[in-house]
Design a protein around this motif. Structure first.
Motif, short mmCIF file in Angstrom:
data_model
loop_
_atom_site.label_atom_id
_atom_site.label_comp_id
_atom_site.label_asym_id
_atom_site.label_seq_id
_atom_site.Cartn_x
_atom_site.Cartn_y
_atom_site.Cartn_z
N THR A 110 0.85 -1.20 0.00
CA THR A 110 0.00 0.00 0.00
C THR A 110 0.88 1.24 0.00
O THR A 110 2.09 1.20 0.25
N ALA A 130 -5.30 8.29 6.80
CA ALA A 130 -5.76 6.91 6.87
C ALA A 130 -4.61 5.97 6.57
O ALA A 130 -3.79 6.23 5.68
N ASP A 133 -4.54 -0.35 6.89
CA ASP A 133 -5.60 -1.22 7.42
C ASP A 133 -6.76 -0.38 7.95
O ASP A 133 -7.44 -0.76 8.90
N ARG A 134 -6.94 0.80 7.33
CA ARG A 134 -7.97 1.76 7.69
C ARG A 134 -7.82 2.28 9.12
O ARG A 134 -8.76 2.83 9.69
N GLU A 135 -6.67 2.08 9.70
CA GLU A 135 -6.44 2.66 11.01
C GLU A 135 -6.08 4.14 10.86
O GLU A 135 -5.61 4.56 9.81
N ARG A 136 -6.27 4.88 11.91
CA ARG A 136 -5.93 6.30 11.90
C ARG A 136 -4.44 6.44 12.21
O ARG A 136 -3.93 5.87 13.17
#
Length: 455
Positions: A110, A130, A133-136
């Motif tokens: 990614t 973002a 793994d879509r974590e902040r």
């Protein structure tokens, strides 16, 4: 807690005020400590990112083909573990693709999407973006230019999962809430204990005032705190003053009785030595005047006594004494005067002389009308003592019972008496807040029930 209990209770006011201040202070303390810890964790988190960014800056270089590369791997092992939460990336300023773009192994396949804010050379910007793994993520970037300017400036990026910053804060806040809750419980307990200790003298003062009211004491005793002692001294002074006023009133009533009775006795003795209608008239009027003096003096004495706190007269000794007297007075009739069901602790809240006056009249009246027996009993209930005198005489009708309270009324002119006895009893009982009731005795005679305040 009800509105009346808070407004009417000093204890409730103190506890409510202390509780409000404790909750307000601990709540403010909790917010301040949580905010300070959050700032501290944020500074440490960003400082760690800056270290990684500086390390990345120090290790980047261009090869002969103008392609950037790292001289050595960064030291943190998380950068080599896929999706570990710590990442770095190198691209061109403006987001243009770099041939052979560099990024940490932790990014896997990614790419970080970063804002196009164009920081100046060497300037560090911090963003929230973002992650893979879509974590902040909290991202830190820097623009680096080569000295010769042959190659385009590079954007150096490091980013870390913001949970590394928020989780410690959340855990700290949870522990802080528990700690402040325990502290609040301890402070409330301490305040309750302090209020109880502080108000204990007032509770002791209330108990002693109750003893004075019930006749077990005449003044407040013991040492009190400096804030309460002046009140105790004033109350004792009021009690002493009232006792002196009553004593003076009794002395004046006694002097008046002596001053009136002496001339009446002289007139009565003189009339007894004479014959004729005038002498009999004088004797009758003197006897009537003496009875009136006794009646009104008894009322005056009782009225004064009701103003004095702390009066207490045990019931059984007075009744036993009156029974012995009545047995001697009516010895020729051979009456059986029995005391039944009388608690030893029963006591009248008033003067002994007034109790003797009331019971003496009632027992004497029962003995005059009884055929064989008189029964005296007492019971204490609802803050009152009820003395019942029964005889086995002819009794009275309902209409006659009401008429007997009229001054001078007599049921039978052939029976000795002045007709003032029941009137005196009724008036004295009313002065003490009591009453007298007439009814039918179980043996068919008259039942006199005297209800007086109990001590």
């Amino acid at each position: 807690m009800s509105r009346m209990s808070v407004r009417g209770s000093l204890r409730a006011r103190l506890l409510a005020g202390s509780l409000v201040w404790i909750l307000a202070a601990l709540t403010a303390t909790g917010f301040v400590l949580a905010d300070l810890f959050r700032e501290h964790v944020t500074e440490r988190f960003e400082a760690e990112l800056r270290i990684h960014l500086d390390q990345l800056t120090a290790n980047v270089e261009f090869g002969a083909d103008a392609v950037p590369r790292l001289r050595a791997e960064l030291s943190d092992p998380r950068l080599r573990r896929p999706l570990s939460g710590l990442y770095w990336q190198i691209d061109r300023e403006g987001g243009d693709a770099v041939r052979g773009m560099l990024r940490s192994r932790s990014l896997w396949d990614t790419t970080l999407e970063v804002p196009r804010d164009g920081p100046r050379d060497g300037e560090v910007h911090v963003h929230a973006v973002a992650g893979p793994d879509r974590e902040r993520l909290v991202m830190m970037e820097r623009i680096v230019r080569l000295e010769d300017g042959a190659a385009a400036p590079l954007r150096l990026i490091v980013a870390a999962d913001e949970r590394g910053m928020t989780h410690p804060v959340r855990e700290f806040v949870g522990l802080l809430v528990i700690a402040l809750g325990v502290l609040a419980a301890g402070l409330v307990t301490a305040v309750m204990l302090q209020v109880s200790i502080g108000l204990a003298p007032l509770k002791r003062l209330s108990a002693q005032l109750a003893e004075i009211r019930d006749g077990r004491s005449r003044r407040l005793e013991g040492a009190f705190p400096n804030e309460v002692q002046p009140l105790v001294d004033e109350l004792n002074a009021v009690l002493s003053h009232d006792a002196e006023v009553v004593a003076r009133a009794r002395t004046q009533a006694g002097n008046l009785a002596h001053a009136i009775k002496t001339p009446l006795a002289v007139l009565g003795n003189a009339a007894m030595r004479e014959e004729g209608a005038l002498a009999r008239l004088v004797s009758d009027q003197v006897a009537t005047a003496q009875r009136q003096v006794d009646y009104h003096l008894a009322r005056a004495r009782a009225a004064a006594a009701t103003q004095v706190p702390g009066l207490r007269t045990a019931l059984r000794p007075v009744v036993e004494g009156l029974v012995r007297v009545m047995q001697r007075v009516h010895a020729e009739r051979k009456l059986r005067i029995a005391i039944e069901a009388m608690p030893d602790a029963a006591a009248f809240r008033g003067e002994e002389q007034d109790l003797q006056e009331m019971l003496g009249n009632l027992i004497d009246n029962a003995c005059k009308w009884a055929r064989h027996a008189v029964r005296v009993a007492a019971v204490v209930r609802d803050g009152a003592v009820e003395i019942v005198i029964d005889d086995d005489g002819p009794g009275l009708s309902v209409d006659a019972r009401d008429a007997m309270f009229a001054r001078g009324a007599r049921a039978d002119e052939d029976v000795p008496g002045s007709g003032l006895g029941l009137g005196i009893v009724r008036d004295l009982a009313q002065l003490y807040g009591g009453r007298i009731e007439l009814g039918q005795a179980p043996a068919g005679g008259l039942r006199a029930s005297l209800i007086l305040p109990a001590a």
